[in-house]
Design a protein around this motif. Structure first.
Motif, short mmCIF file in Angstrom:
data_model
loop_
_atom_site.label_atom_id
_atom_site.label_comp_id
_atom_site.label_asym_id
_atom_site.label_seq_id
_atom_site.Cartn_x
_atom_site.Cartn_y
_atom_site.Cartn_z
N UNK A 74 51.97 42.13 34.91
CA UNK A 74 50.93 42.68 34.05
C UNK A 74 49.83 41.64 33.93
N UNK A 75 49.21 41.31 35.05
CA UNK A 75 48.15 40.30 35.03
C UNK A 75 46.83 40.80 35.60
N UNK A 76 46.77 42.07 35.96
CA UNK A 76 45.54 42.60 36.57
C UNK A 76 44.34 42.45 35.65
N UNK A 77 44.55 42.54 34.36
CA UNK A 77 43.44 42.42 33.40
C UNK A 77 43.30 40.99 32.86
N UNK A 78 43.98 40.06 33.51
CA UNK A 78 43.95 38.65 33.09
C UNK A 78 43.53 37.79 34.28
N UNK A 79 42.23 37.75 34.58
CA UNK A 79 41.79 37.04 35.79
C UNK A 79 42.21 35.58 35.85
N UNK A 80 42.28 34.92 34.70
CA UNK A 80 42.70 33.52 34.69
C UNK A 80 44.15 33.37 35.15
N UNK A 85 48.71 33.49 39.80
CA UNK A 85 49.75 34.28 40.48
C UNK A 85 49.44 34.37 41.97
N UNK A 86 48.18 34.52 42.31
CA UNK A 86 47.79 34.59 43.72
C UNK A 86 48.17 33.31 44.48
N UNK A 87 48.27 32.20 43.77
CA UNK A 87 48.59 30.91 44.41
C UNK A 87 50.09 30.66 44.53
N UNK A 88 50.90 31.52 43.91
CA UNK A 88 52.36 31.33 44.00
C UNK A 88 52.83 31.53 45.43
N UNK A 89 53.83 30.75 45.84
CA UNK A 89 54.33 30.90 47.20
C UNK A 89 54.95 32.28 47.41
N UNK A 90 54.91 32.73 48.64
CA UNK A 90 55.49 34.03 48.99
C UNK A 90 57.00 33.98 48.84
N UNK A 91 57.54 35.06 48.34
CA UNK A 91 59.00 35.19 48.19
C UNK A 91 59.55 36.24 49.16
N UNK A 92 58.73 36.64 50.12
CA UNK A 92 59.14 37.69 51.05
C UNK A 92 60.40 37.32 51.82
N UNK A 93 60.53 36.07 52.25
CA UNK A 93 61.72 35.66 53.00
C UNK A 93 62.96 35.71 52.12
N UNK A 94 62.83 35.28 50.88
CA UNK A 94 63.98 35.34 49.96
C UNK A 94 64.38 36.78 49.70
N UNK A 95 63.41 37.65 49.56
CA UNK A 95 63.70 39.06 49.34
C UNK A 95 64.33 39.68 50.58
N UNK A 96 63.83 39.33 51.74
CA UNK A 96 64.37 39.88 52.99
C UNK A 96 65.81 39.42 53.22
N UNK A 97 66.15 38.24 52.75
CA UNK A 97 67.51 37.71 52.93
C UNK A 97 68.52 38.49 52.09
#
Length: 104
Positions: A74-80, A85-97
């Motif tokens: 719930x951060x779409x209305x919180x640009x700061x 959040x955009x800078x957080x590392x991708x978790x796609x590999x952890x999710x795929x595992x």
């Protein structure tokens, strides 16, 4: 515009490694507690407490589906916070595992 107090509280919430990891996971997809427990290899009460704090801080939403509650960012209305959040590392590999995600 957010006040210094609001921003400070949000940043305090995100200063915890587990909550920041949960935010990174939710950046990829909405999830239920059992999925997060499985990925973080921790206990359900631990994850639930972190999600409760994030929800109270207005950083996550919850949606009930049958007996399960799914969490999403719930951060779409919180640009700061969105930029953080955009800078957080991708978790796609952890999710795929984890092939058996989704609560039963």
């Amino acid at each position: 515009m957010n006040t210094i107090d609001e921003l400070s509280e949000s940043l305090k919430l995100l200063s915890d490694k587990t909550r920041l990891t949960i935010m990174a996971l939710l950046k990829e997809q909405e999830m239920c507690v059992c999925d997060i427990v499985d990925i973080l290899e921790t206990t359900q009460p631990n994850v639930s407490q972190h999600l409760r704090k994030l929800k109270l801080g207005g950083l996550v939403n919850e949606t009930r589906r049958s007996q399960w509650i799914y969490y999403s960012l719930n951060v779409a209305d919180k640009p700061h916070l969105q930029s953080l959040v955009d800078q957080l590392p991708s978790m796609k590999e952890r999710l795929a595992a984890r092939t058996n995600l989704k609560c039963d």
